[in-house]
Write a protein that holds these residues in place. Sequence first.
Motif, short mmCIF file in Angstrom:
data_model
loop_
_atom_site.label_atom_id
_atom_site.label_comp_id
_atom_site.label_asym_id
_atom_site.label_seq_id
_atom_site.Cartn_x
_atom_site.Cartn_y
_atom_site.Cartn_z
N MET A 39 1.44 4.45 7.27
CA MET A 39 1.48 3.40 8.12
C MET A 39 1.95 4.03 9.36
N ALA A 40 1.18 3.70 10.51
CA ALA A 40 1.57 4.46 11.89
C ALA A 40 2.80 3.45 12.45
N LYS A 41 3.61 3.93 13.28
CA LYS A 41 4.69 3.33 13.79
C LYS A 41 4.10 2.73 15.09
N THR A 42 4.64 1.23 15.35
CA THR A 42 4.21 0.75 16.63
C THR A 42 4.85 1.31 17.89
N LYS A 43 4.39 1.12 18.94
CA LYS A 43 5.26 1.54 20.23
C LYS A 43 6.70 1.07 20.11
N ASP A 44 6.89 -0.29 19.77
CA ASP A 44 8.19 -0.78 19.93
C ASP A 44 9.03 -0.13 18.67
N GLN A 45 8.68 0.28 17.51
CA GLN A 45 9.34 1.09 16.71
C GLN A 45 9.69 2.35 17.27
N GLU A 46 8.88 3.01 17.69
CA GLU A 46 9.03 4.51 18.44
C GLU A 46 9.99 4.34 19.53
N ILE A 47 10.10 3.37 20.59
CA ILE A 47 10.92 3.09 21.41
C ILE A 47 12.29 2.98 20.75
N ALA A 48 12.31 2.11 19.76
CA ALA A 48 13.53 1.76 19.24
C ALA A 48 14.10 2.92 18.59
N GLU A 49 13.32 3.71 17.94
CA GLU A 49 13.93 5.04 17.52
C GLU A 49 14.60 6.15 18.66
N LEU A 50 13.67 6.37 19.87
CA LEU A 50 14.01 6.92 20.74
C LEU A 50 15.32 6.42 21.44
N ARG A 51 15.61 4.97 21.53
CA ARG A 51 16.91 4.49 22.11
C ARG A 51 17.79 4.83 21.13
N GLN A 52 17.68 4.68 19.92
CA GLN A 52 18.74 5.10 18.76
C GLN A 52 19.17 6.40 18.98
N ALA A 53 18.18 7.30 19.01
CA ALA A 53 18.41 8.97 19.17
C ALA A 53 19.26 9.08 20.39
N MET A 54 18.66 8.50 21.39
CA MET A 54 19.48 8.56 22.93
C MET A 54 21.09 8.22 22.64
N ALA A 55 21.24 7.16 22.20
CA ALA A 55 22.45 6.41 21.99
C ALA A 55 23.50 7.50 21.25
N ALA A 56 22.85 8.04 20.15
CA ALA A 56 23.54 9.11 19.37
C ALA A 56 24.20 10.15 20.30
N LEU A 57 23.12 10.77 21.04
CA LEU A 57 23.45 12.00 21.96
C LEU A 57 24.53 11.55 23.00
N ILE A 58 24.36 10.41 23.55
CA ILE A 58 25.48 10.06 24.53
C ILE A 58 26.69 9.70 23.81
N ALA A 59 26.83 9.33 22.70
CA ALA A 59 27.82 9.09 22.03
C ALA A 59 28.81 10.31 21.76
N GLU A 60 27.93 11.21 21.36
CA GLU A 60 28.14 12.79 21.01
C GLU A 60 28.85 13.53 22.26
N ASN A 61 28.03 13.39 23.41
CA ASN A 61 28.58 13.73 24.63
C ASN A 61 29.97 13.31 25.13
N GLU A 62 29.95 11.76 24.80
CA GLU A 62 31.35 11.16 25.29
C GLU A 62 32.50 11.66 24.47
N THR A 63 32.29 11.91 23.30
CA THR A 63 33.25 12.50 22.27
C THR A 63 33.58 13.94 22.65
N TYR A 64 32.68 14.80 23.01
CA TYR A 64 32.89 16.08 23.64
C TYR A 64 33.73 16.11 24.65
#
Length: 92
Positions: free
Chosen positions: A1-26
């Motif tokens: 089943m293909a992902k919708t654009k909203d699902q892809e955007i949500a996944e990208l936002r989640q990945a970006m939030a994780a990177l930001i949190a890791e950067n802040e920890t560092y």
Amino acid sequence: MAKTKDQEIAELRQAMAALIAENETYLHRLESTRKMRPEGYEGFKISLSTGETIVRNGEGIYASIPECSELEFIVDEDYVIEELVADIKRRR
């Protein structure tokens, strides 16, 4: 089943939030390390896993020294942060 654009955007936002949190920890760990250094020590030198060395002089200017080179390339703080975060990921 293909992902919708909203699902892809949500996944990208989640990945970006994780990177930001890791950067802040560092950055928090980096700040803690800076506080432990003696007063008046402004410069630093760090060797990355790629062999590159990043240095900062007493005037706060950063330079990158590639492996097997004595030439210094002036870099900005964003470059330093990006390379340090990338180095952490490479070492994992």
